[in-house]
Motif scaffolding. Structure first.
Motif: not given
Ligand code: GDP
Length: 297
Positions: A108-117, A119-121, A141-143, A147-149, A249-253, A274-279
């Motif tokens: 996925g694109l940077q910032g889409a929530g790949k690393t967070t997802t 972890g969630k999965l 590419y992104r040091p 660390d985040q993972l 991701t970010k369906l909450d917003g 679907v991702g619906e939050g940051e936890k």
């Molecule tokens: P990556 O660059 O694709 O790996 O993106 P990250 O996993 O670093 O996520 C980018 C930002 O989006 C972080 O601040 C996450 O907490 C936030 N994020 C990811 N998934 C969700 C989601 O489902 N809901 C909300 N509100 N924020 C999310």
């Protein structure tokens, strides 16, 4: 809250039909016009809207429906069923390999929530399936990504294989998979690099990782808040990598909902989660029928 505007507009439209013993052709035309505008305003792909409106009006103008006891309810039911169909009809579960490990590649694109997802999965697999996942940090590419993972892994108690950022990601994946085999991990989640937009070099790298890892699942994470851009991104990744599923991701917003409503119809690929939050617990299985009911309110 997702779909706010769409829900309100559809409810208003349906309210006007309530109490009518029979729905005239004019009523139906006006209803379809309002549904069309509501979907376009929700940023649904225009071709998808066109197909949808045609299907609903064809069914609604069928004689059996018009002779029904409560025409307004019939139309709500048709809209509900066609929204469900548009989002995929059935739930599509995560692919699973017959032999361990099941390999899941996250793209996925940077910032889409790949690393967070990722972890969630992993957290979900560990808690719900008693699985023993390993995550591989292949975003060199992104040091901060490594660390985040690692931090996410510590938080959920899932090991992370990392080799820093100075070596070829394909090599990292090769070594990570060898470690998973040695440790008998049943799932491997590969966190890959993202860019701000799709570029050839990134796609080639991802294709190389795919070739080496032969993943059971290539999960594309897209940011629902980007609407039609999310759909275009999904088409781009899918053309190159033939993804197996989508995580929205970010369906909450996302107050509009256009990506959720169009992405399946445009790409032919199922939304699996679907991702619906940051936890770490904010990841849900995607159910098209429940989402349709939620949209109708
Ligand atoms: P990556 O660059 O694709 O790996 O993106 P990250 O996993 O670093 O996520 C980018 C930002 O989006 C972080 O601040 C996450 O907490 C936030 N994020 C990811 N998934 C969700 C989601 O489902 N809901 C909300 N509100 N924020 C999310």
């Amino acid at each position: 809250m997702a779909f706010e505007g769409l829900t309100e507009r559809l409810q208003n439209t349906m309210r006007k039909l309530r109490g009518k013993g029979k729905i005239s052709e004019n009523d139906l035309r006006e209803t379809m016009r309002e549904i069309r505008l509501a979907l376009l305003e929700a940023d649904v792909n225009f071709k998808v809207v066109k197909d949808f409106v045609k299907k609903v009006s064809d069914r609604a103008s069928g004689s059996d429906v018009m002779e029904g006891l409560n025409p307004a309810q019939q139309i709500v039911k048709i809209v509900d069923e066609e929204l469900t169909e548009m989002m995929g009809e059935q739930d599509v579960p995560l692919n699973k390999s017959e032999r361990i490990p099941t390999i899941i590649m996250m793209v996925g694109l940077q910032g889409a929530g790949k690393t967070t997802t990722a972890g969630k999965l992993a957290n979900r697999l560990k808690t719900d399936n008693n699985a023993r996942p390993l995550m591989i940090a292949a975003d060199v590419y992104r040091p901060a990504a490594v660390d985040q993972l690692v931090q996410v892994g510590e938080q959920i108690g899932v090991p992370v294989f990392e080799r820093g950022t100075d070596i070829d990601p394909v090599e990292i994946v090769r070594e990570g998979l060898a470690q998973a085999k040695a440790d008998h991990n049943d799932y491997v989640l590969i966190d890959t690099a993202g860019r701000l937009q799709i570029d050839e070099q990134l796609m080639d790298e991802l294709a190389n990782i795919k070739e080496l890892a032969n993943p059971d699942e290539i999960l594309l994470t897209v940011d629902a808040m980007t609407g039609q851009n999310a759909v275009a991104t999904a088409e781009g990744f899918n053309d190159k990598l033939d993804v197996t599923g989508i995580v929205l991701t970010k369906l909450d917003g996302d107050t509009r909902g256009g990506a959720a409503l169009s992405i399946r119809a445009v790409t032919g690929k199922p939304i699996k989660f679907v991702g619906e939050g940051e936890k770490m617990t904010d990841l849900d299985v995607f159910h098209p029928d429940r989402m349709a009911s939620r949209i109708l309110g």
